[in-house]
Design a protein around this motif. Structure first.
Motif: not given
Length: 345
Positions: A102-105, A107-122, A128-131
């Motif tokens: 559920e957290s941005y950080q 999500l970032l550990k998963l393969k193929g998920i970068g800053n944008y995708t992690a922020a979108a899911i979170a 989660q308050k992540v732009p």
């Protein structure tokens, strides 16, 4: 705050009715975000429906053979996305019991998920308050605040992320993220935006300074490489052809294609004949014909491929020859060849 409220108000009135906007299911959100990277919504939508029908849950996707995943992805390009999608599905299904972090950080550990995708899911799924910062967000912020930072520069993401973080709503941050991306996609478009009908125009510094057409700034430093591909379309007495699987590297790794000859310059018939005379078919080939109608150019991110197809008749049956390959994942140029010539399917 006026910016945030204005843009979310616009969103409520103008947003497109897209299937991933009617759910908070992280599997569906993740799938749509991966598919829409470097891809228009109109192109990605049929793939989204195909994947959710074939793999209703992340566990269904995880259990599928990679070959089937790649086949369904065929034509969408950037096949590393599909491979990462499959591997991450397996991790979520088998290590996380089907539950997305559920957290941005995390999500970032998963393969193929970068800053944008992690922020979108979170933000979309877990509040989660992540732009989010994608191409649309860069453009909206650069114009509204007249930012001349080169968005291709190393420090641009951090600068735009910090600004978006100041603007994002404390409550329902996912709504703000959806709104600013949609605003960039529909209203603040790259070329010739309709500023006279823009609800943010009164506060837009780019409009005031007459800089709309020059923002955002993006200085490309990547040189496009040109390559020459020559595909050998074998055909035997049974009208079978030959497909070979690419090696486990490169943008089309593990996909199937015709035998390939790469050349530094435009290839002549002599080049093809020389290759044939050194191949296992040196005593079997009968004729070589360049299929002029099948010449195509194919643009990848940093490469321009000039592609020719050569039809080679074989006097005996091909080993491992195929008359159909409907279950195999093929690079786009091979699919285009089949569509254009209707000689093989």
């Amino acid at each position: 705050m006026d910016f945030a409220f204005q843009i979310t108000d616009w969103y409520h009135q103008n947003k497109r009715n897209l299937p991933w906007r009617n759910t908070r299911n992280p599997y569906h959100i993740w799938l749509s975000e991966i598919m829409l990277q470097q891809t228009r919504v109109a192109q990605g939508l049929p793939y989204y429906y195909a994947f959710t029908e074939a793999f209703p849950t992340v566990t269904d996707l995880a259990k599928a053979p990679e070959e089937r995943v790649l086949k369904l992805w065929q034509g969408l390009g950037y096949y590393s996305r599909a491979r990462n999608l499959h591997q991450t599905a397996q991790k979520i299904a088998f290590e996380f019991n089907g539950q997305f972090p559920e957290s941005y950080q995390e999500l970032l550990k998963l393969k193929g998920i970068g800053n944008y995708t992690a922020a979108a899911i979170a933000s979309f799924c877990f509040d989660q308050k992540v732009p989010v910062v994608d191409g649309n967000v860069y453009r909206v912020l650069a114009r509204y605040f007249a930012m001349d930072t080169d968005i291709a520069s190393s420090g641009a993401y951090k600068e735009f992320f910090a600004l978006a973080n100041e603007l994002i709503l404390d409550e329902n941050p996912g709504l703000f993220n959806q709104a600013i991306m949609e605003f960039g996609a529909l209203q603040c478009v790259p070329k010739s935006p309709n500023c006279n009908q823009c609800p943010l125009s009164s506060g837009c510094l780019a409009k005031a300074k007459q800089k709309v057409n020059v923002l955002p700034v993006k200085i490309s430093k990547t040189k496009v490489q040109e390559k020459h591909f020559n595909y050998i379309f074998f055909e035997d007495d049974l009208e079978q052809t030959l497909l070979v699987q690419r090696s486990n590297s490169g943008i089309w790794k593990k996909l199937y294609e015709f035998p390939l000859i790469e050349t530094a310059e435009v290839a002549t018939e002599d080049v093809i004949i020389n290759w044939l005379n050194k191949s296992e078919y040196q005593k079997q080939w009968l004729s070589v014909t360049q299929l002029i109608s099948a010449e195509i150019s194919h643009r990848l991110t940093h490469r321009l491929l000039h592609i020719k197809f050569w039809k080679v008749r074989i006097k005996s049956q091909l080993n491992n020859g195929l008359s159909r390959a409907s279950a195999l994942a093929l690079p786009t140029p091979i699919v285009i060849f089949n569509f254009m010539n209707k000689q093989w399917s």
